[in-house]
Design a protein around this motif. Structure first.
Motif, PDB file in Angstrom:
ATOM      1  N   PRO A   1      46.256  13.438  66.264  1.00 11.57           N
ATOM      2  CA  PRO A   1      46.338  14.670  67.126  1.00 11.57           C
ATOM      3  C   PRO A   1      45.907  16.035  66.478  1.00 11.57           C
ATOM      4  N   VAL A   2      45.337  16.869  67.171  1.00 11.14           N
ATOM      5  CA  VAL A   2      44.666  17.998  66.134  1.00 11.14           C
ATOM      6  C   VAL A   2      45.827  18.924  65.814  1.00 11.14           C
ATOM      7  N   ASP A   3      46.912  19.120  66.227  1.00 12.65           N
ATOM      8  CA  ASP A   3      48.032  19.968  65.728  1.00 12.65           C
ATOM      9  C   ASP A   3      48.489  19.273  64.601  1.00 12.65           C
ATOM     10  N   ASP A   4      48.584  17.988  64.615  1.00 12.14           N
ATOM     11  CA  ASP A   4      49.250  17.333  63.560  1.00 12.14           C
ATOM     12  C   ASP A   4      48.250  17.645  62.199  1.00 12.14           C
ATOM     13  N   VAL A   5      47.173  17.196  62.462  1.00 12.53           N
ATOM     14  CA  VAL A   5      46.235  17.265  61.382  1.00 12.53           C
ATOM     15  C   VAL A   5      45.849  18.655  60.727  1.00 12.53           C
ATOM     16  N   PHE A   6      46.113  19.731  61.691  1.00 11.50           N
ATOM     17  CA  PHE A   6      45.740  21.046  61.297  1.00 11.50           C
ATOM     18  C   PHE A   6      47.085  21.632  60.381  1.00 11.50           C
ATOM     19  N   TYR A   7      48.167  21.488  61.150  1.00 13.99           N
ATOM     20  CA  TYR A   7      49.384  21.848  60.644  1.00 13.99           C
ATOM     21  C   TYR A   7      50.304  21.096  59.587  1.00 13.99           C
ATOM     22  N   HIS A   8      49.864  19.676  59.393  1.00 11.87           N
ATOM     23  CA  HIS A   8      50.544  18.801  58.597  1.00 11.87           C
ATOM     24  C   HIS A   8      49.221  17.822  58.040  1.00 11.87           C
ATOM     25  N   PRO A   9      48.499  18.338  57.267  1.00 13.06           N
ATOM     26  CA  PRO A   9      47.230  17.519  56.629  1.00 13.06           C
ATOM     27  C   PRO A   9      47.817  16.510  55.844  1.00 13.06           C
ATOM     28  N   ARG A  10      47.194  15.286  55.704  1.00  9.60           N
ATOM     29  CA  ARG A  10      47.695  14.321  54.533  1.00  9.60           C
ATOM     30  C   ARG A  10      46.906  14.638  53.555  1.00  9.60           C
ATOM     31  N   GLU A  11      45.602  14.579  53.933  1.00  9.03           N
ATOM     32  CA  GLU A  11      44.619  14.103  52.739  1.00  9.03           C
ATOM     33  C   GLU A  11      44.013  15.779  52.101  1.00  9.03           C
ATOM     34  N   ASP A  12      43.767  15.668  50.805  1.00 12.34           N
ATOM     35  CA  ASP A  12      43.393  16.604  50.036  1.00 12.34           C
ATOM     36  C   ASP A  12      42.246  17.479  50.646  1.00 12.34           C
ATOM     37  N   TYR A  13      41.142  16.519  51.096  1.00 12.04           N
ATOM     38  CA  TYR A  13      40.038  16.916  51.538  1.00 12.04           C
ATOM     39  C   TYR A  13      40.337  17.925  52.856  1.00 12.04           C
ATOM     40  N   THR A  14      41.265  17.238  53.860  1.00 10.56           N
ATOM     41  CA  THR A  14      41.391  18.327  55.214  1.00 10.56           C
ATOM     42  C   THR A  14      42.116  19.494  54.726  1.00 10.56           C
ATOM     43  N   LYS A  15      43.147  19.510  53.770  1.00  9.49           N
ATOM     44  CA  LYS A  15      43.481  20.585  53.304  1.00  9.49           C
ATOM     45  C   LYS A  15      42.492  21.743  52.732  1.00  9.49           C
ATOM     46  N   LEU A  16      41.559  21.012  51.985  1.00  6.05           N
ATOM     47  CA  LEU A  16      40.488  21.956  51.472  1.00  6.05           C
ATOM     48  C   LEU A  16      39.479  22.782  52.616  1.00  6.05           C
ATOM     49  N   LEU A  17      39.519  21.801  53.821  1.00  5.41           N
ATOM     50  CA  LEU A  17      38.603  22.364  55.124  1.00  5.41           C
ATOM     51  C   LEU A  17      39.350  23.491  55.501  1.00  5.41           C
ATOM     52  N   ILE A  18      40.803  23.034  55.863  1.00  8.84           N
ATOM     53  CA  ILE A  18      41.654  24.333  56.412  1.00  8.84           C
ATOM     54  C   ILE A  18      41.492  25.702  55.513  1.00  8.84           C
ATOM     55  N   ALA A  19      41.737  25.457  54.117  1.00 10.62           N
ATOM     56  CA  ALA A  19      41.908  26.537  53.194  1.00 10.62           C
ATOM     57  C   ALA A  19      40.458  27.345  53.179  1.00 10.62           C
ATOM     58  N   SER A  20      39.388  26.588  53.416  1.00 15.61           N
ATOM     59  CA  SER A  20      38.023  27.160  53.422  1.00 15.61           C
ATOM     60  C   SER A  20      37.518  27.910  54.529  1.00 15.61           C
ATOM     61  N   ARG A  21      38.337  27.891  55.773  1.00 11.17           N
ATOM     62  CA  ARG A  21      38.004  28.554  56.972  1.00 11.17           C
ATOM     63  C   ARG A  21      38.083  30.050  56.728  1.00 11.17           C
ATOM     64  N   PRO A  22      36.912  30.775  57.075  1.00 12.58           N
ATOM     65  CA  PRO A  22      36.896  32.195  57.049  1.00 12.58           C
ATOM     66  C   PRO A  22      37.895  32.870  57.819  1.00 12.58           C
ATOM     67  N   LYS A  23      38.310  33.999  57.291  1.00 10.19           N
ATOM     68  CA  LYS A  23      39.441  34.840  58.008  1.00 10.19           C
ATOM     69  C   LYS A  23      38.523  35.370  59.092  1.00 10.19           C
ATOM     70  N   ARG A  24      38.847  35.324  60.374  1.00 12.16           N
ATOM     71  CA  ARG A  24      38.269  35.821  61.608  1.00 12.16           C
ATOM     72  C   ARG A  24      39.250  35.999  62.591  1.00 12.16           C
ATOM     73  N   LYS A  25      38.753  36.619  63.710  1.00 19.17           N
ATOM     74  CA  LYS A  25      39.440  36.840  64.959  1.00 19.17           C
ATOM     75  C   LYS A  25      39.912  35.495  65.551  1.00 19.17           C
ATOM     76  N   LYS A  26      41.247  35.403  65.866  1.00 22.32           N
ATOM     77  CA  LYS A  26      41.705  34.138  66.221  1.00 22.32           C
ATOM     78  C   LYS A  26      40.755  33.426  67.661  1.00 22.32           C
ATOM     79  N   LEU A  27      40.430  32.414  67.637  1.00 21.81           N
ATOM     80  CA  LEU A  27      39.947  31.624  68.952  1.00 21.81           C
ATOM     81  C   LEU A  27      41.137  31.133  69.526  1.00 21.81           C
ATOM     82  N   ARG A  28      40.945  31.525  71.090  1.00 24.90           N
ATOM     83  CA  ARG A  28      41.695  31.134  71.900  1.00 24.90           C
ATOM     84  C   ARG A  28      41.731  29.711  72.202  1.00 24.90           C
ATOM     85  N   GLY A  29      42.869  28.909  72.281  1.00 27.23           N
ATOM     86  CA  GLY A  29      42.791  27.704  72.557  1.00 27.23           C
ATOM     87  C   GLY A  29      44.188  27.043  72.513  1.00 27.23           C
TER      88      GLY A  29
END
Length: 269
Positions: free
Chosen positions: A236-264
């Motif tokens: 589930p997307v919220d599980d992966v986004f807020y509780h990532p298990r893998e270092d690679y996933t954590k890296l993808l989340i950390a590398s996101r540019p700071k910007r206006k929040k998308l509605r979703g």
């Protein structure tokens, strides 16, 4: 189950050493579901979609595994057999519409193209179906856009034209391959809202491919994370986004540019 991909592999054989672009990818999708595939460039996410749609040159690539669409394996089908599914059951939107749209042809005729191939309709019926698809894709004043050429439209409107072209046959599954990457964040959010509306109104399942977990979170209910052709994490997307298990996933989340929040909402409902 609408789509059942089992151990899909894509291996390039036209090199000194065979290169595995997709390594035993598996995914199941139900009717009306929105699922994301995320990963950096070269992770194999687009190659997965192209294999599913039969868009890979078979002479230099070995494609193995199964891709069952309502029980029929798409992978061994001939080009003629695949055309019975392409557009009508499965359709794809690409990242850059200017490379897909014919600059010398009016928009309306391009949206109608798959109708001319797959259905026996009068010119008036084709136009009506095209205008309906253009309205569903969120194009303002479809009658005016119908008569225009690609260069007369903005990037966001051209992407909506590609969505309309993909929807005109009312496919069951829409594959969106990085459709918002070249757009600014405001237009990107509008396109995501359009895809949500299509999912709600038409029940169209969407397989959404992106390098940006934030975009995936704004649209999808589930996500598959890919690295070097392999699935490294899914759920589930919220599980992966807020509780990532893998270092690679954590890296993808950390590398996101700071910007206006998308509605979703992340559930695709």
């Amino acid at each position: 189950m609408m789509l059942d991909i089992r151990d899909l592999s894509v291996v390039f054989t036209d090199r000194q050493e065979p290169f595995t672009a997709v390594d035993r990818f598996s995914l199941q999708m139900e009717e009306g579901e929105i699922v994301g595939i995320v990963g950096e460039s070269g992770s194999g996410k687009s190659m997965t979609a192209h294999a599913l749609m039969g868009l890979i040159r078979r002479s230099s690539v070995t494609v193995s595994g199964q891709a069952l669409f309502e029980g029929t394996d798409l992978l061994p089908l001939s080009r003629a057999e695949l055309r019975q599914y392409q557009g009508r059951d499965l359709s794809i939107i690409f990242q850059e519409p200017m490379t897909s749209l014919n600059p010398t042809m009016r928009i309306g005729k391009q949206v109608e193209e798959s109708l001319r191939i797959h259905e026996k309709l009068s010119p008036a019926e084709r136009k009506a179906r095209a205008l309906d698809a253009m309205a569903l894709a969120g194009l303002p004043d479809p009658e005016a856009v119908y008569r225009q050429y690609p260069h007369q439209l903005s990037g966001g409107m051209r992407q909506r034209v590609m969505i309309a072209s993909a929807l005109v046959l009312r496919p069951r599954l829409l594959i969106a391959d990085e459709p918002t990457t070249a757009l600014d964040v405001t237009i990107q959010a509008q396109i995501l809202e359009t895809l949500k509306d299509i999912n709600r109104k038409e029940g169209t399942a969407i397989l959404f491919i992106s390098h940006d977990l934030g975009v995936i979170k704004a649209l999808c209910g589930r996500v598959v994370v890919m690295k070097q052709g392999k699935i490294v994490e899914s759920g589930p997307v919220d599980d992966v986004f807020y509780h990532p298990r893998e270092d690679y996933t954590k890296l993808l989340i950390a590398s996101r540019p700071k910007r206006k929040k998308l509605r979703g909402g992340g559930k695709g409902e």
